[in-house]
Design a protein around this motif. Structure first.
Motif, PDB file in Angstrom:
ATOM      1  N   THR A  31      44.462  33.125  42.752  1.00 22.86           N
ATOM      2  CA  THR A  31      45.811  32.584  42.549  1.00 22.86           C
ATOM      3  C   THR A  31      46.762  33.075  43.637  1.00 22.86           C
ATOM      4  O   THR A  31      47.570  32.304  44.172  1.00 22.86           O
ATOM      5  CB  THR A  31      46.340  32.985  41.160  1.00 22.86           C
ATOM      6  OG1 THR A  31      45.461  32.474  40.159  1.00 22.86           O
ATOM      7  CG2 THR A  31      47.737  32.434  40.929  1.00 22.86           C
ATOM      8  N   ARG A  32      46.673  34.336  43.987  1.00 25.07           N
ATOM      9  CA  ARG A  32      47.537  34.898  45.029  1.00 25.07           C
ATOM     10  C   ARG A  32      47.352  34.199  46.359  1.00 25.07           C
ATOM     11  O   ARG A  32      48.272  34.159  47.187  1.00 25.07           O
ATOM     12  CB  ARG A  32      47.227  36.387  45.229  1.00 25.07           C
ATOM     13  CG  ARG A  32      47.728  37.303  44.139  1.00 25.07           C
ATOM     14  CD  ARG A  32      47.526  38.744  44.592  1.00 25.07           C
ATOM     15  NE  ARG A  32      47.792  39.686  43.527  1.00 25.07           N
ATOM     16  CZ  ARG A  32      47.816  40.999  43.683  1.00 25.07           C
ATOM     17  NH1 ARG A  32      47.591  41.513  44.880  1.00 25.07           N
ATOM     18  NH2 ARG A  32      48.062  41.803  42.671  1.00 25.07           N
ATOM     19  N   HIS A  33      46.163  33.670  46.583  1.00 25.72           N
ATOM     20  CA  HIS A  33      45.852  33.085  47.883  1.00 25.72           C
ATOM     21  C   HIS A  33      45.795  31.556  47.850  1.00 25.72           C
ATOM     22  O   HIS A  33      45.062  30.934  48.626  1.00 25.72           O
ATOM     23  CB  HIS A  33      44.554  33.684  48.411  1.00 25.72           C
ATOM     24  CG  HIS A  33      44.683  35.135  48.739  1.00 25.72           C
ATOM     25  ND1 HIS A  33      45.095  35.600  49.962  1.00 25.72           N
ATOM     26  CD2 HIS A  33      44.509  36.250  47.974  1.00 25.72           C
ATOM     27  CE1 HIS A  33      45.153  36.929  49.956  1.00 25.72           C
ATOM     28  NE2 HIS A  33      44.786  37.343  48.758  1.00 25.72           N
ATOM     29  N   ALA A  43      44.971  29.266  45.391  1.00 26.33           N
ATOM     30  CA  ALA A  43      44.143  28.483  44.474  1.00 26.33           C
ATOM     31  C   ALA A  43      44.769  28.499  43.083  1.00 26.33           C
ATOM     32  O   ALA A  43      45.691  29.263  42.811  1.00 26.33           O
ATOM     33  CB  ALA A  43      42.729  29.050  44.429  1.00 26.33           C
ATOM     34  N   ALA A  44      44.268  27.622  42.233  1.00 27.49           N
ATOM     35  CA  ALA A  44      44.746  27.594  40.845  1.00 27.49           C
ATOM     36  C   ALA A  44      43.529  27.551  39.921  1.00 27.49           C
ATOM     37  O   ALA A  44      43.298  26.558  39.218  1.00 27.49           O
ATOM     38  CB  ALA A  44      45.650  26.392  40.613  1.00 27.49           C
ATOM     39  N   PRO A  45      42.746  28.609  39.905  1.00 31.15           N
ATOM     40  CA  PRO A  45      41.513  28.579  39.110  1.00 31.15           C
ATOM     41  C   PRO A  45      41.786  28.556  37.613  1.00 31.15           C
ATOM     42  O   PRO A  45      42.632  29.288  37.115  1.00 31.15           O
ATOM     43  CB  PRO A  45      40.820  29.886  39.526  1.00 31.15           C
ATOM     44  CG  PRO A  45      41.932  30.798  39.922  1.00 31.15           C
ATOM     45  CD  PRO A  45      42.958  29.913  40.548  1.00 31.15           C
ATOM     46  N   LYS A  46      41.046  27.700  36.916  1.00 33.12           N
ATOM     47  CA  LYS A  46      41.178  27.626  35.461  1.00 33.12           C
ATOM     48  C   LYS A  46      40.331  28.687  34.766  1.00 33.12           C
ATOM     49  O   LYS A  46      40.591  29.036  33.614  1.00 33.12           O
ATOM     50  CB  LYS A  46      40.763  26.233  34.980  1.00 33.12           C
ATOM     51  CG  LYS A  46      41.621  25.110  35.543  1.00 33.12           C
ATOM     52  CD  LYS A  46      41.081  23.761  35.098  1.00 33.12           C
ATOM     53  CE  LYS A  46      41.888  22.624  35.709  1.00 33.12           C
ATOM     54  NZ  LYS A  46      41.319  21.289  35.347  1.00 33.12           N
ATOM     55  N   ASP A  47      39.295  29.151  35.472  1.00 32.71           N
ATOM     56  CA  ASP A  47      38.402  30.144  34.872  1.00 32.71           C
ATOM     57  C   ASP A  47      37.738  30.938  35.992  1.00 32.71           C
ATOM     58  O   ASP A  47      37.999  30.709  37.189  1.00 32.71           O
ATOM     59  CB  ASP A  47      37.360  29.463  33.985  1.00 32.71           C
ATOM     60  CG  ASP A  47      36.607  28.343  34.715  1.00 32.71           C
ATOM     61  OD1 ASP A  47      36.396  28.462  35.945  1.00 32.71           O
ATOM     62  OD2 ASP A  47      36.216  27.373  34.054  1.00 32.71           O
ATOM     63  N   ASP A  48      36.861  31.874  35.605  1.00 25.72           N
ATOM     64  CA  ASP A  48      36.187  32.698  36.595  1.00 25.72           C
ATOM     65  C   ASP A  48      35.245  31.886  37.482  1.00 25.72           C
ATOM     66  O   ASP A  48      35.003  32.255  38.635  1.00 25.72           O
ATOM     67  CB  ASP A  48      35.397  33.820  35.896  1.00 25.72           C
ATOM     68  CG  ASP A  48      36.188  35.121  35.831  1.00 25.72           C
ATOM     69  OD1 ASP A  48      37.386  35.093  36.184  1.00 25.72           O
ATOM     70  OD2 ASP A  48      35.613  36.152  35.433  1.00 25.72           O
ATOM     71  N   PHE A  52      36.076  29.665  44.824  1.00 32.78           N
ATOM     72  CA  PHE A  52      37.064  29.961  45.857  1.00 32.78           C
ATOM     73  C   PHE A  52      36.596  31.139  46.709  1.00 32.78           C
ATOM     74  O   PHE A  52      36.706  31.117  47.936  1.00 32.78           O
ATOM     75  CB  PHE A  52      38.411  30.282  45.205  1.00 32.78           C
ATOM     76  CG  PHE A  52      39.462  30.727  46.180  1.00 32.78           C
ATOM     77  CD1 PHE A  52      40.173  29.809  46.931  1.00 32.78           C
ATOM     78  CD2 PHE A  52      39.734  32.081  46.353  1.00 32.78           C
ATOM     79  CE1 PHE A  52      41.137  30.234  47.846  1.00 32.78           C
ATOM     80  CE2 PHE A  52      40.701  32.513  47.251  1.00 32.78           C
ATOM     81  CZ  PHE A  52      41.402  31.582  48.004  1.00 32.78           C
ATOM     82  N   LEU A  53      36.048  32.159  46.063  1.00 31.63           N
ATOM     83  CA  LEU A  53      35.555  33.324  46.797  1.00 31.63           C
ATOM     84  C   LEU A  53      34.411  32.942  47.725  1.00 31.63           C
ATOM     85  O   LEU A  53      34.416  33.302  48.911  1.00 31.63           O
ATOM     86  CB  LEU A  53      35.092  34.386  45.802  1.00 31.63           C
ATOM     87  CG  LEU A  53      34.343  35.593  46.395  1.00 31.63           C
ATOM     88  CD1 LEU A  53      35.270  36.422  47.260  1.00 31.63           C
ATOM     89  CD2 LEU A  53      33.734  36.440  45.292  1.00 31.63           C
ATOM     90  N   LEU A  54      33.409  32.222  47.205  1.00 30.23           N
ATOM     91  CA  LEU A  54      32.233  31.880  47.996  1.00 30.23           C
ATOM     92  C   LEU A  54      32.601  31.026  49.205  1.00 30.23           C
ATOM     93  O   LEU A  54      32.039  31.210  50.295  1.00 30.23           O
ATOM     94  CB  LEU A  54      31.207  31.147  47.126  1.00 30.23           C
ATOM     95  CG  LEU A  54      30.632  31.930  45.943  1.00 30.23           C
ATOM     96  CD1 LEU A  54      29.651  31.063  45.157  1.00 30.23           C
ATOM     97  CD2 LEU A  54      29.949  33.209  46.408  1.00 30.23           C
TER      98      LEU A  54
END
Length: 492
Positions: A170-172, A174-179, A185-187
């Motif tokens: 989220t800080r970077h 993205a708006a992830p709904k879950d892990d 996003f990480l990968l």
């Protein structure tokens, strides 16, 4: 670890000649505290003569103290640049990953000290590298009993704070709904943002040239857990002195099926009776990653009931041999680690059973076509009372990838060789380099090849059952390894 007897020290000096002369630490421009689970064990100083490492006198008097390296036995005299610099270089990323990481930190890739200063809190093993004003605790040993010293050492666990992966995403932007979305996003950003170099407070680093990262797995109350996935598991990024316990390696479009193939090889090794790391395959938005629990981390409960991660010390065979990572392959410029060198290190530091376990790991890597089994892909765990072989890790067969280097990491019988070349005389040459009876080596090769053939089919099932995997890739590598092991067995 065996006691540092006169005989052992003499062998160490013979193998690592640069370890014997004491170095006078000139006035250091700056220094880092080298800490073991939060307790100061020594200092790493940057001087006009290069880097110098010195053990803290109180660490030398601590019951249960372990050395930074088996090449640097506990002693009051410092160790100079020729000894300490190759060792710390082996803690840091290499190749393109190292270049991107150094640039992200605003440093040169060759500035090992600077990279450790920025990202040396959570590295391989149990020691951390912290600025002098960090959180290292002095050990009040002048007035402590031996038992108290042991208690102090045992209770110095790696505490710290964690940033949930979803919050990082989220800080970077993205708006992830879950892990799962946070993991995707990480990968997708690992190659551009290695080891969270863009996040304040993160100070972690992993060795090697492969794109990967480290995370912590926590429960919903923020306590570390062994599970790599599942309900209630929260992925988090270690901040400050906090420890990671999971290595995550994403798929690679240039090496089709790398996640499934490594998972299969590790599963096959375990079914053949070898001590190999556990594995889990993670799937996120069409991307796959291999998640491997860190064998140099343990979960323990403190006396006050808190559950924390504990770092266990380790070093790889490149470090044991005093070689920089550029010389992990035998064919490296200037000469790299030979099989004879690896076996000599095993004989010097491991007991008889672990020496045979190491031999089995070498045999297995040849039988499955893992030509990247270089000196950094074998390690030892260092405990106060013994040194043991670490579990087998980073096992990938090249039999399905015709476009990559097919030569083994070490020469066999004096020449670079491909997996298909291996014959009886080559195993006899390996036996000579290992200082073992050729008949015993041939017997172990035959027995391990038989176990591979018997386990090859069943080892497919858990990999195929993992989310997002391609059964065709697993079936193909299983067949190739089975055929390869049979071919080698038939030439004994």
């Amino acid at each position: 670890m065996r006691p540092a007897t006169t005989s052992t020290m003499r062998k160490t000096r013979d193998m690592y000649p640069d370890a014997s002369p004491a170095v006078s630490p000139a006035d250091p421009a700056e220094r880092l505290a080298v800490t073991f689970r939060g307790l100061r064990a020594g200092w790493l100083a940057a001087t006009s003569a290069g880097l110098v490492f010195t053990y803290d006198p109180r660490w030398l008097r601590t019951s249960g103290a372990v050395p930074l390296s088996l090449t640097m036995p506990l002693r009051p005299e410092p160790y100079g640049d020729a000894v300490i610099t190759p060792w710390i270089q082996n803690l840091l990323p290499e190749a393109d990953v190292g270049q991107v990481f150094a640039r992200a930190l605003g440093l040169s890739v060759g500035d090992a000290y600077g990279i450790l200063r920025a990202a040396g809190a959570d590295t391989a093993g149990a020691f951390s590298f912290d600025p002098p004003n960090g959180s290292a605790q002095d050990i009040d040993q002048d007035h402590a009993s031996e038992n108290a010293q042991e208690n102090t050492l045992a209770s110095g666990m790696a505490g710290g704070r964690y940033l949930p992966l979803r919050d990082y995403a989220t800080r970077h932007g993205a708006a992830p709904k879950d892990d799962g979305e946070a993991l995707k996003f990480l990968l997708e950003g690992l190659a551009q943002r290695p080891f969270f170099a863009d996040e304040d407070g993160v100070r972690l680093s992993l060795a090697g040239g492969q794109v990967k990262t480290a995370l912590a797995t926590l429960d919903e109350k923020g306590r570390p857990v062994h599970a790599a996935s599942g309900a209630g598991v929260v992925y988090a990024i270690p901040l400050g002195a906090a420890a990671s316990n999971l290595i995550v390696k994403p798929d690679n479009s240039r090496l089709l099926g790398i996640v499934e193939i490594e998972a299969y090889c590790l599963e096959l090794a375990r079914r053949c009776g070898l001590d190999a790391v556990d594995w889990t395959i993670l799937e996120a938005g069409g991307r796959l990653a291999l998640a491997v629990p860190r064998y140099d981390r343990q979960i323990r409960t403190r006396r006050d009931g808190r559950v924390e991660l504990v770092r266990i010390h380790q070093e790889d065979f490149c470090q044991l041999l005093g070689l920089p990572p550029l010389r992990k392959y035998e064919t490296a410029t200037g000469g790299g680690a030979r099989l004879a060198d690896l076996f000599a290190a095993a004989r010097l530091h491991l007991g008889p059973k672990d020496q045979l376990r190491f031999l089995d790991c070498v045999i297995f890597n040849i039988l499955v076509g893992n030509t990247d089994a270089h000196a950094k892909n074998y390690s030892v765990l260092i405990h106060p009372d013994q040194t043991v072989l670490a579990p087998l890790y980073d096992v990938n067969s090249v039999l399905a990838w015709k476009g990559v280097n097919q030569n083994h990491a070490q020469k066999i019988a004096g020449r670079t060789r491909k997996p298909v070349d291996t014959a009886r005389r080559h195993w006899e040459a390996i036996a000579e380099e290992a200082g073992l009876n050729p008949r015993e080596v041939l017997r172990r090769v035959n027995a391990l090849a038989t176990r591979i053939v018997h386990a090859a089919q069943d080892a497919r099932q858990p990999v195929i059952a993992a989310p997002g995997t391609t059964a065709k890739i697993v079936d193909d590598i299983s067949e190739r390894i089975d055929e390869h092991a049979r071919r080698i067995q038939g030439r004994l």
